[in-house]
Design an enzyme around this catalytic site. Structure first.
Site: not given
Ligand code: ASP
Length: 331
Positions: A81, A183, A201, A211, A213-214, A234-235, A237
């Site tokens: 990832s 991430t 990430t 796209r 992300g955060d 992480t998660g 975004g």
């Molecule tokens: N935060 C990341 C994103 O949304 C993905 C992740 O950390 O799982 O791009």
């Protein structure tokens, strides 16, 4: 008039009454935590911390330590990832996001949707150091990296491509397993008390091309303030962006909360604003934070197959610890 027995008794009584309050009022002796300190997300955070510790031990600067640490994870083909062998978007292309923030001078650099470059964190650092900009994305980010001599290469391994192709034929949703994306986030505090953050990430699998992300958004995926502390996410975004999550955590620490409480409070806020995350098992969000004192904390929304843990290194010789974080909700 002399100091009489009656006066002594009065003072002694007053002192006795005050004692517990005085004891409580004593400023707590701050525990001196060993520096440098590095916190990093997920189990692969251990390899990041070890590389950062080596860099610090060799006299490396705060940013060198973080960059080298993140590079190890970006280069690791077993990590699906981040960087090389990252997860492809819906066109089958790996587009990477990364950002770095240096508390000294409150500087930041980031790249988004960069392709064919396995170490986006290193490009983000160059954006910070060599330009007056903060964020460069897409073809512009690739052109910038190329000019600086970054080598382009295929990032998608045969194995991940096959998995992606199979999922396209079946059901594209199947590629988006709840615990697949994540991430690498790291926060470091050097021996002089300076803070920096770095995140990298491939973002959400099957995301739309372009796209972001955060992770490349300063204040969402990462943020640090040299006077207060740092935080990273992480998660999903989009949740971190809509809540300026990392910035909010640092501001809660500025208001006096310890890093764990600050992370939990912002996670609580996200859930209140987006109650649908409570019933969507794919909705995941986790934070790590480190205060200027070196105290660390974390929070995670829900339990998933892959447990949310962070690695923590204190000093340059002790092996990093792996710490499991208790989820906010139970399913
Ligand atoms: N935060 C990341 C994103 O949304 C993905 C992740 O950390 O799982 O791009």
């Amino acid at each position: 008039m002399g100091y009489r027995r009656r006066d002594f008794l009065r003072d002694a009584t007053v002192a006795a009454a005050l004692l517990p309050r005085l004891a409580r009022a004593q400023p707590k002796q701050p525990v001196k935590l060993e520096l440098p300190a590095v916190i990093a997300t997920w189990d692969y955070g251990v390899e990041l911390c070890v590389a950062a510790q080596k860099s610090f031990a060799a006299g490396g600067d705060l940013l060198d330590a973080l960059e080298k640490g993140v590079n190890v994870v970006e280069d690791d083909p077993a990590v699906h990832s981040v960087g090389y062998n990252g997860l492809p978007n819906e066109d089958g292309v790996v587009q990477l996001d990364a950002s770095i923030m240096d508390g000294r001078g409150h500087r930041a650099g980031a790249v988004g949707a960069i392709e064919r470059i396995k170490n986006p964190i290193s490009v983000a650092r160059k954006v910070m150091e060599k330009t007056t900009h903060v964020l460069i994305v897409g073809a512009g980010a690739n052109a910038f990296a190329k000019k600086l001599g970054f080598k382009e290469q295929e990032l998608l391994s045969k194995e991940v491509r096959a998995e992606w192709e199979a999922s396209r034929k079946a059901n594209k949703e199947s590629f988006w397993r709840d615990d697949k994306h994540d991430t690498v986030c790291a926060i470091a505090l050097d021996a002089k008390g300076n803070l920096a953050t770095a995140v990298s990430t491939s973002g959400l699998p099957n995301k739309l091309s372009g796209r972001l992300g955060d992770s490349p958004i300063i204040g969402a995926g990462s943020y640090c303030d040299n006077d207060v502390g740092g935080a990273a996410a992480t998660g999903i975004g989009e949740l971190a962006i809509k809540n300026a999550a990392s910035f909010a955590i640092v501001e809660r620490m500025r208001a006096g909360l310890d890093p764990t409480r600050a992370c939990q409070e912002i996670l609580d806020r996200v859930v209140k604003k987006h109650p649908e995350v409570k019933t969507d098992p794919r909705a995941q969000l986790a934070f790590i934070a480190m205060a200027k004192s070196g105290v660390v904390g974390a929070a995670v929304l829900r339990p998933q197959k892959k447990l949310f843990r962070y690695a923590l290194a204190r000093g340059t010789s002790a092996a990093p610890a792996l710490v499991e974080v208790k989820p906010l909700i139970s399913a």
